[in-house]
Scaffold this motif. Structure first.
Motif, short mmCIF file in Angstrom:
data_model
loop_
_atom_site.label_atom_id
_atom_site.label_comp_id
_atom_site.label_asym_id
_atom_site.label_seq_id
_atom_site.Cartn_x
_atom_site.Cartn_y
_atom_site.Cartn_z
N PHE A 108 63.93 -30.47 12.98
CA PHE A 108 63.07 -29.60 13.77
C PHE A 108 61.92 -29.04 12.95
O PHE A 108 62.03 -28.82 11.73
N GLY A 109 60.82 -28.76 13.66
CA GLY A 109 59.72 -28.01 13.08
C GLY A 109 59.98 -26.51 13.16
O GLY A 109 61.01 -26.08 13.69
N ASP A 110 59.01 -25.73 12.67
CA ASP A 110 59.15 -24.28 12.66
C ASP A 110 58.84 -23.64 14.01
O ASP A 110 59.04 -22.45 14.18
N GLY A 111 58.33 -24.42 14.93
CA GLY A 111 58.10 -23.91 16.27
C GLY A 111 56.72 -23.34 16.48
O GLY A 111 56.02 -22.96 15.54
N VAL A 147 68.58 -22.31 22.94
CA VAL A 147 67.61 -23.39 22.76
C VAL A 147 67.90 -24.43 23.85
O VAL A 147 69.04 -24.90 23.98
N PHE A 197 59.97 -25.87 20.18
CA PHE A 197 60.32 -26.63 18.97
C PHE A 197 60.15 -28.12 19.22
O PHE A 197 60.58 -28.65 20.25
N TYR A 244 61.97 -28.95 22.61
CA TYR A 244 62.93 -27.95 23.08
C TYR A 244 62.18 -26.63 23.22
O TYR A 244 61.12 -26.44 22.63
N GLN A 292 62.91 -22.14 23.46
CA GLN A 292 63.85 -21.04 23.34
C GLN A 292 63.16 -19.79 23.86
O GLN A 292 62.29 -19.23 23.20
N TYR A 305 61.20 -35.20 20.32
CA TYR A 305 61.81 -34.29 21.29
C TYR A 305 61.03 -32.97 21.34
O TYR A 305 60.44 -32.55 20.35
#
Lengths: 114, 111
Positions: free
Chosen positions: A105-108, A43, A91, A35, A37, A33
């Motif tokens: 989720f990853g750290d973005g 988000v 993300f 996402y 923000q 996925y």
């Protein structure tokens, strides 16, 4: 504990340029996925990907966006011609199975468009 | 459509309990999640609850679900300064893979 990793942590790009954000999902996960923000906002879901194809996408995910799993480990988000309003934190997330399994989720990647 | 709302800010003293509230609109939601975001970091999954449950406890965390009122809460016992972060509530609606997130509640824990 296995984790989702994203690179780069911060990307600065000129408006109109193409950008590729990279993600390495957890190794045995099958659903992926993206996402985003925007600063100060919620988000928002962009797209989900399974079995080498998009399974769901939002209205935000227009023709400027594309996703790819170029090999067995990476999952990428490409923005073809960036706009100022694409500036956001992006993300990546993955799950081992459909639906009910929690998304990790990853750290973005912070994307800044100049 | 789906919507998830949270209060924006909560301030507590170290050692107190924190209660973060969330309301959602879609009564068919199956799973509801709590994520924590520390400054400069990603979304860390804290806990989640299935809609056929009323309560779930995991160490210092207690999740309460009131389906009738579509209200979800996260209680943190013995709150520590390291708990200072933004807490996001999220729902997953059957038939969709996406998570719908709330605005996030910024928790500030003072010594």
């Amino acid at each position: 504990e296995p984790e989702v990793t994203q690179t780069p942590s911060h990307q600065v790009t000129q408006m109109g340029q193409e950008v590729i954000l990279r993600c390495v999902p957890i190794s045995n996960h099958l659903y992926f996925y993206w996402y985003r923000q925007i600063l100060g906002q919620k988000v928002e879901f962009l797209v989900s990907f399974y079995n080498n194809e998009i399974s769901e996408k939002s209205e935000i995910f227009d023709d400027q966006f594309s996703v790819e799993r170029p090999d067995g480990s990476n999952f990428t988000l490409k923005i073809r011609s960036t706009k100022l309003e694409d500036s956001a934190m992006y993300f990546c997330a993955s799950t081992g199975g459909p639906g009910d399994q929690p998304q990790h989720f990853g750290d973005g990647t912070r994307l800044s468009i100049l | 459509g789906e919507d998830v709302e949270q209060s924006l800010f909560l301030s507590v003293r170290e050692g107190d309990s924190s209660v973060i509230n969330c309301t959602y609109t879609d009564s068919s939601s199956t799973y509801l999640y709590w994520y924590k975001q520390e400054p400069g970091a990603g979304l860390q999954l804290l806990t989640y609850i299935f809609s056929n449950m009323d309560m779930k406890q995991d160490q210092r965390l207690t999740v309460l679900l009131n389906k009738k009122d579509k209200h979800l809460s996260l209680r943190i016992a013995d709150t520590q300064t390291g708990d200072s972060a933004i807490y996001f509530c999220a729902e997953r609606v059957p038939g969709f893979q996406k998570l719908v997130f709330g605005t996030g509640t910024r928790l500030l824990v003072s010594p």
